[in-house]
Structure formats: C-alpha cells, structure tokens
Design a protein around this motif. Structure first.
Motif, PDB file in Angstrom:
ATOM      1  N   ILE A 151       0.837  -1.205   0.000  1.00 34.41           N
ATOM      2  CA  ILE A 151       0.000   0.000   0.000  1.00 34.41           C
ATOM      3  C   ILE A 151       0.868   1.251   0.000  1.00 34.41           C
ATOM      4  O   ILE A 151       1.760   1.403   0.851  1.00 34.41           O
ATOM      5  CB  ILE A 151      -0.932  -0.014   1.241  1.00 34.41           C
ATOM      6  N   LYS A 152       0.599   2.138  -0.951  1.00 34.90           N
ATOM      7  CA  LYS A 152       1.349   3.403  -1.000  1.00 34.90           C
ATOM      8  C   LYS A 152       0.870   4.350   0.088  1.00 34.90           C
ATOM      9  O   LYS A 152      -0.339   4.556   0.247  1.00 34.90           O
ATOM     10  CB  LYS A 152       1.191   4.063  -2.356  1.00 34.90           C
ATOM     11  N   MET A 153       1.812   4.899   0.814  1.00 30.46           N
ATOM     12  CA  MET A 153       1.521   5.865   1.876  1.00 30.46           C
ATOM     13  C   MET A 153       2.573   6.978   1.777  1.00 30.46           C
ATOM     14  O   MET A 153       3.510   6.880   1.000  1.00 30.46           O
ATOM     15  CB  MET A 153       1.587   5.171   3.249  1.00 30.46           C
ATOM     16  N   PRO A 154       2.452   8.037   2.577  1.00 31.57           N
ATOM     17  CA  PRO A 154       3.435   9.121   2.478  1.00 31.57           C
ATOM     18  C   PRO A 154       4.870   8.668   2.796  1.00 31.57           C
ATOM     19  O   PRO A 154       5.083   7.722   3.544  1.00 31.57           O
ATOM     20  CB  PRO A 154       2.948  10.118   3.533  1.00 31.57           C
ATOM     21  N   LYS A 173       1.118  18.390   3.044  1.00 30.95           N
ATOM     22  CA  LYS A 173       0.032  17.840   3.867  1.00 30.95           C
ATOM     23  C   LYS A 173      -1.157  17.395   3.037  1.00 30.95           C
ATOM     24  O   LYS A 173      -1.744  16.346   3.276  1.00 30.95           O
ATOM     25  CB  LYS A 173      -0.413  18.876   4.908  1.00 30.95           C
ATOM     26  N   THR A 174      -1.511  18.197   2.022  1.00 33.74           N
ATOM     27  CA  THR A 174      -2.680  17.849   1.204  1.00 33.74           C
ATOM     28  C   THR A 174      -2.413  16.551   0.443  1.00 33.74           C
ATOM     29  O   THR A 174      -3.266  15.648   0.407  1.00 33.74           O
ATOM     30  CB  THR A 174      -2.984  18.997   0.213  1.00 33.74           C
ATOM     31  N   GLU A 175      -1.231  16.478  -0.141  1.00 33.49           N
ATOM     32  CA  GLU A 175      -0.880  15.278  -0.901  1.00 33.49           C
ATOM     33  C   GLU A 175      -0.851  14.051   0.016  1.00 33.49           C
ATOM     34  O   GLU A 175      -1.362  12.984  -0.314  1.00 33.49           O
ATOM     35  CB  GLU A 175       0.502  15.510  -1.546  1.00 33.49           C
ATOM     36  N   ASN A 176      -0.285  14.236   1.216  1.00 29.35           N
ATOM     37  CA  ASN A 176      -0.204  13.116   2.163  1.00 29.35           C
ATOM     38  C   ASN A 176      -1.588  12.668   2.624  1.00 29.35           C
ATOM     39  O   ASN A 176      -1.841  11.471   2.766  1.00 29.35           O
ATOM     40  CB  ASN A 176       0.661  13.494   3.368  1.00 29.35           C
ATOM     41  N   GLU A 177      -2.474  13.634   2.862  1.00 29.30           N
ATOM     42  CA  GLU A 177      -3.839  13.261   3.276  1.00 29.30           C
ATOM     43  C   GLU A 177      -4.508  12.427   2.194  1.00 29.30           C
ATOM     44  O   GLU A 177      -5.206  11.453   2.475  1.00 29.30           O
ATOM     45  CB  GLU A 177      -4.675  14.511   3.560  1.00 29.30           C
ATOM     46  N   LYS A 178      -4.265  12.825   0.932  1.00 31.99           N
ATOM     47  CA  LYS A 178      -4.843  12.080  -0.192  1.00 31.99           C
ATOM     48  C   LYS A 178      -4.306  10.644  -0.211  1.00 31.99           C
ATOM     49  O   LYS A 178      -5.040   9.678  -0.361  1.00 31.99           O
ATOM     50  CB  LYS A 178      -4.457  12.778  -1.507  1.00 31.99           C
ATOM     51  N   LEU A 179      -2.982  10.539  -0.037  1.00 30.94           N
ATOM     52  CA  LEU A 179      -2.343   9.216  -0.046  1.00 30.94           C
ATOM     53  C   LEU A 179      -2.875   8.345   1.087  1.00 30.94           C
ATOM     54  O   LEU A 179      -3.158   7.162   0.904  1.00 30.94           O
ATOM     55  CB  LEU A 179      -0.825   9.376   0.140  1.00 30.94           C
ATOM     56  N   ILE A 180      -3.031   8.947   2.262  1.00 25.55           N
ATOM     57  CA  ILE A 180      -3.533   8.181   3.412  1.00 25.55           C
ATOM     58  C   ILE A 180      -4.974   7.744   3.158  1.00 25.55           C
ATOM     59  O   ILE A 180      -5.347   6.594   3.414  1.00 25.55           O
ATOM     60  CB  ILE A 180      -3.401   9.001   4.723  1.00 25.55           C
ATOM     61  N   HIS A 181      -5.770   8.641   2.603  1.00 21.42           N
ATOM     62  CA  HIS A 181      -7.164   8.313   2.300  1.00 21.42           C
ATOM     63  C   HIS A 181      -7.221   7.096   1.355  1.00 21.42           C
ATOM     64  O   HIS A 181      -7.948   6.125   1.607  1.00 21.42           O
ATOM     65  CB  HIS A 181      -7.825   9.545   1.673  1.00 21.42           C
ATOM     66  N   LEU A 182      -6.422   7.151   0.282  1.00 23.99           N
ATOM     67  CA  LEU A 182      -6.424   6.045  -0.687  1.00 23.99           C
ATOM     68  C   LEU A 182      -5.831   4.781  -0.074  1.00 23.99           C
ATOM     69  O   LEU A 182      -6.312   3.671  -0.315  1.00 23.99           O
ATOM     70  CB  LEU A 182      -5.617   6.438  -1.936  1.00 23.99           C
TER      71      LEU A 182
END
Ligand SMILES: Cc1cc2nc3c(=O)[nH]c(=O)nc-3n(C[C@H](O)[C@H](O)[C@H](O)COP(=O)(O)O)c2cc1C
Ligand code: SF4
Ligand code: SF4
Length: 259
Positions: free
Chosen positions: A118-121, A131-140
């Motif tokens: 699983i891809k994560m930050p 932060k925005t990009e990381n939140e997206k990654l965590i969500h996915l």
C-alpha cells in the motif's frame, strides 16, 4: 478465510503501517473476526502461535524491510499449513520483500494467503511534507486496506511473486553489501543538536532496537537500522541526519507507537 482468530504482528516507524493495520483490524472485527495486535519490537518470534491465523505488517525500507523485522520472520516457529497474510506500506516501490518473504514462510510450513502493498506518504528524509498530498495518499491507502481485509475474508486475496527478480533484489538489498557495510554502521550519521535537546528520553523509548542510551544526553550506539523513529518524533527536532535539515514526517502521535 476461515473466521479463526488472528494474531497481527506489525512494526511501524512513523505510523503509516499502524494506520493500515488498525484499518484492516477494524474491518476484520466488523466481520466477526477476533484480531489481536502485537508489536514486533516488543515480542519474541518464538511466541507466535501457529494455531492461529498470522498477519504481518511492516514498512518497506531499502526495497525490502529492516533487518530486525526480517529476523522476526525468520525466527517464527514452523507452521502447520498455518494461514499467513502480509501487508507493507511504502512510498513507491518494493522489489525485495513479497517473493522472498513467501519463500521463507512457505519453507517454514505456512500457507501464504495474501500479500498487499500500500502506498503511503514518504517518511524517509522528506525535503518537504505536502500535507494535502499526504492526506490524499492516506485516504487512498486506508481505502485499499479495507478492500484488502474484505479480499482476505472472501478468500480472494493473492500472494503474487516474481521469483527470480525479487530474490535477486533481496540478496542485493538485504545482504551486507548495502545494509551492513554502507548504512548500518554509520549510526553516527544521526546527529544531535545538543542545544535543542531537552533530555526527555523519547528517542530512547521509541528506538525499536534499543540503540539509544540516555546518558547526560542521548547516545547512539552501533545497531541503528535507520527506521527514522527517533528523528521523526524528537519533540524539539534536535536530531538530524548528517547535520542536514529536512522536514519530519509522522502519521500518529509517539504515544500510539508506545502503547
Ligand atoms: C530507511 C527507509 C528506507 C525506505 N525505503 C523505501 C523503499 O525502498 N521504497 C519505498 O517505496 N519506500 C521506502 N521508504 C518509505 C517507507 O516505506 C514509507 O514511508 C512507509 O509507509 C513508512 O511506514 P511507517 O510509517 O509505518 O514506518 C523508506 C523509508 C525509510 C525510513
Ligand atoms: S527525543 Fe529529542 S529532546 Fe528528547 S532526549 Fe531525544 S534528542 Fe533530546
Ligand atoms: S537509532 Fe533512531 S533511526 Fe536508528 S533504529 Fe533507533 S529509532 Fe530508528
């Protein structure tokens, strides 16, 4: 997967893997499966009970994972066709874990029922934390974790492997050439700005391999595996790497890794 109890063993350096583990455990529990979480750094592999389903979770490091995590897997007792599944978290790519781990576990008598990456930050010396990009990654990432839990329950999960390539990668990444000669002995690459250190001892408490001793200031010994925990969680950013500055990344509070 049979609705048998699961022992889920995990290591998480900065919390990404812990988030994924919690999400999978929640989904499994919602479906009537009893899951017990265990921290790899606080238990002995010989305590693994091969009469229960085993879950393994960890971050990718240097295309594989940390030596102490590998040691845990290799020290696990033999299975008796015991079902085992794995999940790792990574920033982009791992070449040396899924196949090699399947090989080790199969040789020990386990039945490998599912592997998911699983891809994560990124938690490895990030220059900038978006932060925005990381939140997206965590969500996915967490969405994928829930899907994977359902695949496990429905017996649809798979543990794929690319035998030759991943074994070759494994030997390159896990043998002494990369990990031990170039990276691990250079614990001194971790640098302390004593003027910022408040001697709270958090770094020593968090180190999964007990490489830090608290003297008048923390002292790094010679078994660092570069997991980034002490660096990322120092409350005063007193710990650096090669004296360079970079942004620290953490997905959870330090206490959540210690609980
Ligand atoms: C020392 C180190 C090496 C890493 N190497 C890789 C790598 O080879 N490939 C990759 O995709 N991510 C790599 N990463 C990134 C982590 O695998 C990723 O951020 C992971 O989600 C961290 O999980 P954690 O917060 O549970 O420790 C590395 C991280 C560290 C600290
Ligand atoms: S966590 Fe940071 S402030 Fe606390 S003892 Fe370690 S280096 Fe010092
Ligand atoms: S010294 Fe720091 S980076 Fe090294 S293994 Fe311990 S916590 Fe991880």
């Amino acid at each position: 997967m049979k609705k048998m109890p699961i022992d889920f063993y995990y290591y998480s350096g900065s919390g990404n893997t812990l988030l994924v583990v919690n999400e999978i455990a929640k989904k499994l529990s919602e479906n009537g499966i009893d899951v017990t979480l265990h921290k790899i750094e606080s238990c002995s592999a010989i305590q693994v009970n091969p009469k229960r389903i085993i879950g393994l979770a960890f971050p990718v490091a240097f295309q594989s994972t940390f030596p102490f995590v590998w040691k845990f897997f290799k020290d696990m007792p033999n299975g008796n066709s015991t079902p085992v599944f794995m999940v790792d978290t990574m920033m982009s790519f791992s070449g040396a874990i899924v196949g090699p781990l399947k090989k080790v576990l199969t040789q020990k008598g386990y039945t490998c029922i599912g592997a998911c990456e699983i891809k994560m930050p990124n938690n490895w010396l990030p220059k900038k934390v978006d932060k925005t990009e990381n939140e997206k990654l965590i969500h996915l990432g967490l969405k994928r974790a829930r899907e994977y839990a359902l695949e496990l329950i429905e017996g649809k999960s798979v543990w794929k492997q690319i035998p030759f390539l991943s074994q070759a990668f494994y030997h390159l990444c896990c043998n002494s050439f990369v990990m031990h000669k170039f990276i691990l002995p250079e614990g001194e690459k971790i640098t302390l700005d004593a003027s910022k250190c408040v001697k709270c001892g958090m770094c020593a408490k968090l180190c999964p391999v007990k490489n830090i001793t608290m003297e008048s200031y923390p002292k790094w010994n010679h078994s660092c595996q570069l997991c980034m925990r002490c660096i990322n969680f120092c409350p005063t950013t007193a710990i650096g790497f090669n004296g360079k500055d970079f942004t620290r990344y953490r997905a959870v509070k330090a206490q959540e890794l210690l609980n």
